[in-house]
Design a protein around this motif. Sequence first.
Motif, PDB file in Angstrom:
ATOM      1  N   THR A  81       1.053  -0.968  -0.011  1.00  0.00           N
ATOM      2  CA  THR A  81      -0.369   0.249   0.226  1.00  0.00           C
ATOM      3  C   THR A  81       0.760   1.538   0.036  1.00  0.00           C
ATOM      4  OG1 THR A  81      -0.476  -0.047   2.043  1.00  0.00           O
ATOM      5  CG2 THR A  81      -1.894  -1.221   1.128  1.00  0.00           C
ATOM      6  N   MET A 116       0.771   4.023  -3.306  1.00  0.00           N
ATOM      7  CA  MET A 116      -0.673   3.974  -3.987  1.00  0.00           C
ATOM      8  C   MET A 116      -0.863   5.571  -4.483  1.00  0.00           C
ATOM      9  SD  MET A 116      -3.347   1.958  -1.816  1.00  0.00           S
ATOM     10  CE  MET A 116      -4.354   2.770  -1.117  1.00  0.00           C
ATOM     11  N   VAL A 143      -2.829   7.756  -4.909  1.00  0.00           N
ATOM     12  CA  VAL A 143      -3.654   8.821  -4.510  1.00  0.00           C
ATOM     13  C   VAL A 143      -3.305   9.461  -2.845  1.00  0.00           C
ATOM     14  CG1 VAL A 143      -5.656   7.243  -2.679  1.00  0.00           C
ATOM     15  CG2 VAL A 143      -6.126   9.344  -3.361  1.00  0.00           C
ATOM     16  N   ASP A 144      -2.061   9.276  -2.273  1.00  0.00           N
ATOM     17  CA  ASP A 144      -1.865   9.306  -1.363  1.00  0.00           C
ATOM     18  C   ASP A 144      -0.224  10.350  -1.980  1.00  0.00           C
ATOM     19  OD1 ASP A 144      -3.429   9.038   0.870  1.00  0.00           O
ATOM     20  OD2 ASP A 144      -2.501   6.655   0.856  1.00  0.00           O
ATOM     21  N   HIS A 169       3.626  10.860  -8.295  1.00  0.00           N
ATOM     22  CA  HIS A 169       2.494  10.340  -8.584  1.00  0.00           C
ATOM     23  C   HIS A 169       1.953  11.112 -10.477  1.00  0.00           C
ATOM     24  CE1 HIS A 169      -2.147  12.377  -9.609  1.00  0.00           C
ATOM     25  NE2 HIS A 169      -2.162  11.086  -8.967  1.00  0.00           N
ATOM     26  N   SER A 182       0.190  -2.810  -6.501  1.00  0.00           N
ATOM     27  CA  SER A 182      -0.482  -2.137  -5.333  1.00  0.00           C
ATOM     28  C   SER A 182      -1.067  -1.362  -6.082  1.00  0.00           C
ATOM     29  CB  SER A 182       0.551  -0.824  -5.449  1.00  0.00           C
ATOM     30  OG  SER A 182       1.825  -1.239  -4.625  1.00  0.00           O
ATOM     31  N   LEU A 183      -1.073  -0.641  -7.353  1.00  0.00           N
ATOM     32  CA  LEU A 183      -1.997  -0.108  -8.426  1.00  0.00           C
ATOM     33  C   LEU A 183      -3.231  -1.165  -8.272  1.00  0.00           C
ATOM     34  CD1 LEU A 183      -2.751   2.344 -10.016  1.00  0.00           C
ATOM     35  CD2 LEU A 183      -2.295   1.059 -11.896  1.00  0.00           C
ATOM     36  N   GLU A 238      -5.536  -0.343  -4.981  1.00  0.00           N
ATOM     37  CA  GLU A 238      -5.615   0.825  -4.785  1.00  0.00           C
ATOM     38  C   GLU A 238      -7.315   0.666  -6.135  1.00  0.00           C
ATOM     39  OE1 GLU A 238      -2.730   3.720  -6.208  1.00  0.00           O
ATOM     40  OE2 GLU A 238      -4.207   5.157  -5.831  1.00  0.00           O
ATOM     41  N   ASN A 258     -10.093  -0.437  -3.880  1.00  0.00           N
ATOM     42  CA  ASN A 258     -10.926   0.821  -2.887  1.00  0.00           C
ATOM     43  C   ASN A 258     -10.796   1.715  -2.909  1.00  0.00           C
ATOM     44  OD1 ASN A 258      -9.170  -0.646  -0.176  1.00  0.00           O
ATOM     45  ND2 ASN A 258      -7.511  -0.075  -0.534  1.00  0.00           N
ATOM     46  N   ALA A 259     -10.376   1.844  -3.982  1.00  0.00           N
ATOM     47  CA  ALA A 259     -11.424   3.243  -4.562  1.00  0.00           C
ATOM     48  C   ALA A 259     -12.547   3.206  -5.237  1.00  0.00           C
ATOM     49  CB  ALA A 259     -10.165   3.531  -5.658  1.00  0.00           C
TER      50      ALA A 259
END
Length: 417
Positions: free
Chosen positions: A87, A90, A92-93, A99, A242-243, A246, A249-250
């Motif tokens: 994680t 990610m 988003v973080d 990013h 990881s993607l 993500e 989760n999203a």
Amino acid sequence: MSAFANQPTYDLFAPEALANSYPLFKRMRSEDPVHYCESAGYWILTRYRDVEAALRDERLSSDRTALYINQLGSLDFNLIQNFLHLTSKMMVDKDPPQHTRLRKLANPGFTTRAIESWRDIIENTTDRLLDNVQNRGGMDVVSDLSVPLPGFILPEIFGVPETDRANLLEWARDIGTFFGAARGSTIEIEELARKADKAAAQFCALIRQLIEQRRRQPGTDMISLLSVAYQEQGFNLEEVPSLCIEILNAGLLSTTDLIANGVNALLCHPEKLQKLKKNPTLINSAVEEIIRFDTSVPFFFRIAKQDLTIGGKEIAAGSLIALGLGAANHDPEKFEEPEVFDITRTPNEHLGFGSGIHFCLGAVLARMELTICLTTLLRRLPNLSFAPDKQAIPTKHSILILKGFDSLPVKFDARLK
Ligand code: HEM
């Protein structure tokens, strides 16, 4: 005495606010639009112009790692090595440049062409779920439709074999629960941590195995598209799991809650429901209005990288800021009659999917899921209305994370064969 002692106070968790937060957002917007919530320790923005500017402000960071670590208290990090490995990347973080790189790698999984190729999956899944309830004359929109729909769609889009899909969802849930629940007692956190760590290891192993398969035999599923893109751009395939977590989760709970919010908004406005039924071409503007009117993601957090001023208030470096997307979507400075549910509203520049570099990567997919789901629902279930003898139950966990329903019972005319 605290510098904030004379400020108004607002309780986002009061029962009436949990049932309907928009009157509270309205008060906050007019009384104290850049509000410091002393008990919680963060700022809350409720005006459209402040929220939109904050979403695009490079002085605000999306890196919330320090916050998560702080919430874990004294947890031994050796317990969560697999979880952290999975994680910590990610997007988003992350802020630029990390990013920018991660988002570029993720884009090939979300092209219009790719999403269009999954239309059948969404249509067939919706039909299958409605087949199960069609003759019952009633259902719970949440347990019968909005929870299973994205839960079936996303693993199929990933190309996960049917036998592994339930496991994948369970692991994603264990990982997501640990993210969301890092505030309980030490024993509770340790238990969730162990579960999440085991789930992360199993999740990674399955995705790695699928990547290996798809490298030899690529298909049109998302794991194939991402694996090819990563290889072509010379990036480490180790980052694909990881993607994937993500995206899951999203894309799971946000869609579940949005579908329920959408059905609720339509049933609360029967004349608009009739209008949509009579003129199904209004579905696209109706979907946008649902996202504006009652988004499933009412807040997103940022951290100030430096001292700054918003709306005349001094905000210190390191402060946590809640961007009120749901509140901004009801700002009368931006939207005419914001409390009116207008399925023909144009333009409709809501912030339901954010704005700027973190604009929701799954927005096109989410719109398609909602469009197909509502169109099919209205076509197949005649006289849809709230179940008269049962109560809708709004989610109680936290409007700071997601806003939806735990239960939304409806009735319709059964079509017995
Ligand atoms: C259904 C309703 C949905 C809503 C309301 C929603 C909302 C949002 C919002 C507000 C953000 C911006 C976060 C920020 O500013 O930091 C975001 C980001 C994101 N969303 Fe969604 N989302 C939805 C569905 C989905 C779906 C279905 C997927 C994928 C399958 C998805 C994947 C993502 C990802 C990966 C990001 C992070 C993008 C980045 O950091 O660059 N979302 N979403």
